[in-house]
Design a protein around this motif. Structure first.
Motif, PDB file in Angstrom:
ATOM      1  N   GLN A  76      40.556  34.402  47.718  1.00 42.52           N
ATOM      2  CA  GLN A  76      41.484  34.637  46.620  1.00 42.52           C
ATOM      3  C   GLN A  76      42.232  33.356  46.250  1.00 42.52           C
ATOM      4  OE1 GLN A  76      41.776  37.540  44.888  1.00 42.52           O
ATOM      5  NE2 GLN A  76      40.056  38.270  46.110  1.00 42.52           N
ATOM      6  N   SER A  80      42.096  31.914  42.523  1.00 39.68           N
ATOM      7  CA  SER A  80      43.372  31.737  41.833  1.00 39.68           C
ATOM      8  C   SER A  80      43.552  30.300  41.358  1.00 39.68           C
ATOM      9  CB  SER A  80      44.534  32.126  42.751  1.00 39.68           C
ATOM     10  OG  SER A  80      44.415  33.462  43.176  1.00 39.68           O
ATOM     11  N   ILE A 206      42.117  41.682  43.443  1.00 33.17           N
ATOM     12  CA  ILE A 206      42.581  40.319  43.158  1.00 33.17           C
ATOM     13  C   ILE A 206      44.026  40.150  43.639  1.00 33.17           C
ATOM     14  CG2 ILE A 206      43.102  38.643  41.339  1.00 33.17           C
ATOM     15  CD1 ILE A 206      40.845  39.880  39.687  1.00 33.17           C
TER      16      ILE A 206
END
Length: 499
Positions: A76, A80, A206
């Motif tokens: 993640q 990101s 997410i």
């Protein structure tokens, strides 16, 4: 049935549906108005051409380093930071875009500047989609992304085009009709981005993490961005986007529309190539790992001959049927008839590309993958340079673009053939290809000189049929291609098997 097999089967189905939708629309619907279709076909390729300058190859690094960050629990974090970097890159790109006219005033008169309100937001959306596309591929899920990338753009083109004509039929002004169509066009791509976000979140929730500590550790960010940079350099070989952009800037939107319809028709020749890399990659990988160049050369020649034979058959049918096919197109079909030389020239270039098989895949899967980047840059440079020459110094128009594409694509493929021959001792070329060329040339010649009927429909059916019969007879005596292995019930049934 494994996940990979299921996904591969579904991927192929979606690919063919998208191909048919795009081709049928381009031949029978879009010729109603080449100018407006040209605008649609200018916007998307131009945005696609600019996306690499925003993504900078980061999407490829999301595949390359996925297993590393997954092991460290930083998936993640990578996603990101990739999205954040793309957004920052887009802001920088936008600033440069708006500053450029002060250094190059002529840019204000370009088509890209005139419709920047459509192009710039589309660049941002497509850039985000590129990240999500590669990221989700790590989960061995490629079908949904193929729906987004293959079907959605075709739906956007077809829907916007139909809306434009519907609005005009309701006595709405052309300007307002165009705005309505563009709103739908942009909306489909925005919906595609939302779909990517939803699907990614469905695969794994997410969780935004913008901490940079992990990437700073052991200078991991340098390795990440070095690989991204090579991925960025490898994206410059999109000669189709380059052609659409240059035609729109120097010739006009109507020519972009004609070019796009001709491309849809010529791309029929490439049908046998669909899915080739997915099928051949494991075999290429194995032979390279085993250093079995004899087997690689045998497989290379066999695959290339198959692609060339099937492509040549389709090309021959298109050549003799094209004049009659244009009679069934909308009123502008006669304009396409004037550009028949484009089909001959460009189609021949595509055939040469088919004859080289998976040349580029051998290089990209080897330790010499950087060479592929160099030849991609060569292709882009040749395409731009030759396009500019033919546009500025000749009156050939789209025929000049076709010549440019044929020359640059042929040089690009010859360079790869030479490289593979000297480095790997493999070649896609075989003596059988010469016999295929002779048989198809004779079949085309006979079909053309045969008398025409008063009915275009009869001509459209019987002339390609003559070509197929003559090629079958020629192949029967020369035994070049094992047609009997494909024209039987056992093979047809195997096509529809899931396993």
């Amino acid at each position: 049935m494994s996940v990979v097999a299921r996904q591969g089967f579904k991927y192929s189905i979606i690919g063919y549906i998208g191909f048919l939708l795009g081709t049928v629309s381009a031949i029978f619907i879009f010729p109603n108005d080449f100018e407006f279709y040209g605008k649609l076909r200018y916007i998307l390729p131009t945005a696609e051409m600019l996306v690499p300058f925003v993504v900078l190859g980061i999407s490829y690094s999301n595949v390359k380093f996925f297993h590393t960050v997954e092991r460290d629990g930083k998936k993640q974090n990578m996603l990101s930071l990739s999205l954040l970097t793309v957004f920052i890159n887009f802001l920088i790109f936008t600033v440069v875009f708006f500053i450029l006219p002060y250094f190059y005033p002529k840019f204000r008169h370009s088509e890209a500047w005139k419709i920047k309100e459509m192009i710039l937001p589309l660049v941002l959306i497509l850039s985000f989609c590129a990240i999500f596309n590669k990221y989700t591929s790590n989960y061995k899920r490629i079908v949904v992304s193929n729906i987004f990338d293959n079907l959605f753009p075709k739906i956007a083109n077809l829907g916007a085009f139909c809306l434009f004509f519907f609005a005009l039929s309701q006595n709405i002004t052309a300007a307002t009709s165009q705005k309505i169509a563009f709103a739908f066009f942009f909306g489909i791509f925005f919906l595609m981005l939302l779909g990517y976000i939803y699907y990614t979140n469905k695969l794994e929730k997410i969780k935004l993490d913008f901490n940079t500590d992990y990437f700073k550790k052991n200078n991991f960010w340098k390795e990440f961005f070095n690989y991204s940079f090579f991925g960025f350099l490898g994206t410059f070989g999109n000669y189709l986007a380059i052609n659409s952009f240059m035609i729109g800037e120097f010739m006009g939107m109507e020519e972009v529309g004609i070019y796009s319809v001709l491309y849809a028709l010529i791309s029929l020749i490439s049908i046998p190539q669909l899915g080739l890399f997915n099928i051949s990659a494991p075999i290429i990988n194995k032979t390279l790992a085993d250093r079995d160049m004899v087997e690689l050369d045998r497989f290379h020649k066999k695959t290339s001959l198959t692609l060339y034979f099937l492509g040549a058959v389709l090309f021959s049918c298109i050549m003799v049927g094209f004049p009659y096919l244009t009679q069934f197109m909308p009123k502008n079909g006669t304009m396409l008839r004037e550009y028949e030389p484009v089909v001959w020239i460009w189609g021949s270039a595509v055939l040469i590309d088919l004859a080289t098989g998976f040349n580029g895949n051998i290089i990209s899967l080897s330790k010499y993958y950087r060479f592929n980047i160099l030849v991609m840059l060569l292709l882009a440079g040749l395409t731009i340079g030759l396009n500019y020459y033919f546009i500025k110094n000749t009156d050939l128009k789209l025929i000049g673009i076709a010549l440019s594409t044929a020359i640059s694509l042929s040089i690009y493929n010859v360079v790869k053939i030479i490289f593979n021959y000297f480095v790997f001792k493999v070649s896609p070329l075989s003596i059988e290809m010469i016999f295929v060329s002779i048989i198809c040339t004779l079949a085309i010649t006979v079909a053309i000189v045969l008398p025409n009927f008063n009915s275009n429909l009869i001509n459209l059916v019987y002339k390609p049929a003559v070509v197929l019969i003559l090629i079958y007879i020629g192949n029967y005596f020369t035994k070049i291609f094992p047609i009997e292995d494909y024209l039987n019930m056992k093979f047809i049934k195997s096509v529809f098997k899931i396993k």
